[in-house]
Design an enzyme around this catalytic site. Structure first.
Site, short mmCIF file in Angstrom:
data_model
loop_
_atom_site.label_atom_id
_atom_site.label_comp_id
_atom_site.label_asym_id
_atom_site.label_seq_id
_atom_site.Cartn_x
_atom_site.Cartn_y
_atom_site.Cartn_z
N ASP A 116 0.85 -1.19 0.00
CA ASP A 116 0.00 0.00 0.00
C ASP A 116 0.89 1.24 0.00
OD1 ASP A 116 -2.44 1.33 -0.02
OD2 ASP A 116 -2.51 1.50 2.15
N TYR A 139 1.24 5.71 -0.44
CA TYR A 139 0.83 6.91 0.31
C TYR A 139 1.04 8.08 -0.64
CZ TYR A 139 0.91 9.80 4.67
OH TYR A 139 0.66 10.68 5.69
N HIS A 177 -3.70 14.09 1.00
CA HIS A 177 -3.89 13.19 2.13
C HIS A 177 -2.68 13.22 3.07
CE1 HIS A 177 -4.95 9.69 4.50
NE2 HIS A 177 -3.82 9.10 4.15
N GLU A 217 -10.08 3.91 4.20
CA GLU A 217 -9.22 4.60 3.25
C GLU A 217 -9.67 4.21 1.85
OE1 GLU A 217 -5.14 5.53 5.70
OE2 GLU A 217 -5.09 3.91 4.21
N GLU A 275 -9.25 3.86 -1.86
CA GLU A 275 -8.04 3.75 -2.66
C GLU A 275 -8.34 3.07 -4.00
OE1 GLU A 275 -4.67 2.18 -0.61
OE2 GLU A 275 -5.33 2.89 1.36
N ASP A 289 -8.87 0.24 2.41
CA ASP A 289 -7.87 -0.23 3.38
C ASP A 289 -8.31 0.24 4.77
OD1 ASP A 289 -5.51 -1.59 4.05
OD2 ASP A 289 -4.37 0.27 4.09
N ARG A 348 -7.26 3.90 13.67
CA ARG A 348 -6.40 5.06 13.85
C ARG A 348 -5.77 5.12 15.24
NH1 ARG A 348 -5.23 6.20 8.72
NH2 ARG A 348 -7.06 6.79 7.50
N GLN A 393 -3.01 2.58 15.16
CA GLN A 393 -1.98 3.09 14.25
C GLN A 393 -1.14 4.19 14.92
OE1 GLN A 393 -3.61 4.94 10.76
NE2 GLN A 393 -1.63 5.37 9.84
N TYR A 402 2.87 3.25 15.06
CA TYR A 402 3.52 3.53 13.78
C TYR A 402 4.91 4.16 13.91
CZ TYR A 402 2.98 8.64 13.34
OH TYR A 402 3.07 10.00 13.48
N LYS A 434 -3.58 -1.71 10.40
CA LYS A 434 -3.97 -1.86 9.01
C LYS A 434 -4.23 -3.31 8.61
CE LYS A 434 -3.03 2.43 7.47
NZ LYS A 434 -3.91 3.27 6.65
N THR A 486 -8.46 -5.61 4.44
CA THR A 486 -8.42 -4.73 3.27
C THR A 486 -9.43 -5.28 2.28
OG1 THR A 486 -6.07 -4.23 3.58
CG2 THR A 486 -7.01 -3.81 1.40
N GLU A 538 -9.65 12.53 7.96
CA GLU A 538 -9.59 13.86 7.36
C GLU A 538 -10.95 14.53 7.35
OE1 GLU A 538 -6.93 13.65 3.60
OE2 GLU A 538 -7.68 11.63 3.99
#
Length: 398
Positions: free
Chosen positions: A116, A118, A123, A187, A189, A221, A225, A228, A232, A241, A245, A346
């Site tokens: 995946d 970015y 974003h 997400e 995508e 995906d 949060r 994460q 992360y 994550k 998916t 977001e």
């Protein structure tokens, strides 16, 4: 013009012809091609000698067909188009058309690896501002290479599969807290399905994108949060994550998207040699995100900073091999405006600015919520291609 009733003006007309895998009742999985609201049984078509693919279309997944490469992909597409447009083939083909309402869709290919990226500047800037307030939103390396992470192939699931709320650690006032995620997100995508493999140690150039990539599939995906944010640093996404998916049941061939390629955004500073592509092209895909049936965002894929061809070149620049069935995704698709973002992180600015969905103020996903991502692309002669949707419903943590 097709002799199949109801396909003219459809986003699934003969200008599209996406591939998937379906079952009828308790039958075995079979490869199919969608036309309108019907599925053309490709296993039956090859058994009848209407299409020749060396038996690859009589398999339970698309992998054997994907491995055959672009000449076979193009020849099969041309033949399917002929079968569906020439009235002379109607008597042989019509019994092989199955109503979409009578089938159950399966994961269309066996996923070899999942990566995946970015690749949306909007974003990445939004996430940087939310997670690192007061600091530059983009890290210094972001405009020099497509950032990505290696995900879990085993948790890629077909559209419609329930998504179980994951457990994990999250930050708390007195230290880490263990339990179900309370900031479950999406997400939106776009994914790319690799057909032709490459040997270990050989780089794949951006110019060779169409020789290796069969087609395009919508991706969600799912992201926890809170998990994460705790895990992360310093290595990046992991348990936040890897629990699920979702991918659409239908793969749109690159050949169907010839009219959707558009100039990609200018890249400044200039990229290093292996990431240069001529022409520098993105895809004019227009996504819509639905939260419990209500449209909340329309992310534009054409504005993605890093292109699919550049992602493929970066994926292999260290000599990593491609395998048939590899899936790599674009990362969250977001535009410059709040109603163009591809995540609820977001959309609600980290949960600090709730949105109204179904008459209630919402931030992150609750059990029972359903999220659907759709997309369209321009086709030939002013037509529209409708990509297969990806949808999923959140179920309570086990």
């Amino acid at each position: 013009m097709s002799w199949v009733a109801g396909v003219e003006g459809s986003g699934y007309g003969v200008h599209h012809l996406p591939y998937g895998v379906f079952r009828v009742g308790s039958g075995e999985p079979r490869i199919g091609v969608r036309v309108g609201d019907l599925v053309l049984d490709m296993a039956g078509a090859e058994e009848a000698g209407l299409v020749l693919a060396g038996g690859a279309l009589r398999q339970p997944t698309l992998n054997a067909f994907l491995a055959l490469g672009r000449p076979q992909w193009t020849a099969s597409r041309q033949r399917i188009t002929e079968l569906l447009t020439d009235e002379a083939h109607r008597a042989a083909v019509e019994p092989l058309l199955v109503p979409l309402a009578e089938v159950r869709m399966e994961l269309p290919f066996e996923v070899a690896d999942y990566v995946d990226f970015y690749s949306s500047e909007h974003h990445a800037s939004n996430v940087g501002s939310i997670f690192r307030p007061g600091q530059p939103p983009l890290l210094p390396n972001w405009k020099h290479l497509p950032i990505g992470y290696h995900g879990r192939a085993g948790t890629v699931v077909v559209s419609g599969t329930p998504v179980v709320r994951p457990h994990g650690q999250r930050p708390g006032p007195q230290g880490p807290v263990y339990g179900p995620s309370v900031r479950l997100d999406i997400e939106a995508e776009v994914g790319f399905v690799v057909g032709v493999s490459s040997p270990l140690g050989r780089r794949v150039a951006a110019a060779d994108f169409a020789d290796h990539v069969f087609g395009v599939v919508l991706v969600n995906d799912w992201s926890a949060r809170d998990i994460q944010a705790w895990e992360y640093q310093p290595l990046g996404p992991f348990l936040g994550k890897s629990f699920a998916t979702s991918v659409a049941a239908w793969i749109t061939p690159l050949d169907a998207l010839r009219h959707a390629f558009v100039p990609a955004p200018e890249q400044d500073p200039p990229v290093v040699d292996y990431l240069r592509e001529e022409p520098h092209l993105g895809l004019d895909l227009r996504l819509t995100v639905y939260w419990n049936g209500e449209a909340v965002s329309e992310p534009p894929f054409a504005g993605m900073y890093w292109t699919p061809a550049q992602q493929l070149a970066h994926l292999t620049v260290n000599g990593a091999s491609l395998r048939t069935g590899d899936l790599y995704a674009s990362g969250t698709v977001s535009g410059p405006h709040r109603d163009q973002v591809g995540s609820f992180l977001e959309l609600t600015w980290g949960g600090t600015e709730p949105v109204v969905v179904g008459g209630a103020k919402r931030t992150f996903l609750a059990d029972g919520d359903t999220v659907t991502v759709t997309a369209t692309a321009p086709g030939p002669d002013g037509s529209t291609i409708e990509l297969g949707e990806v949808t999923g419903t959140v179920t309570p943590a086990n």
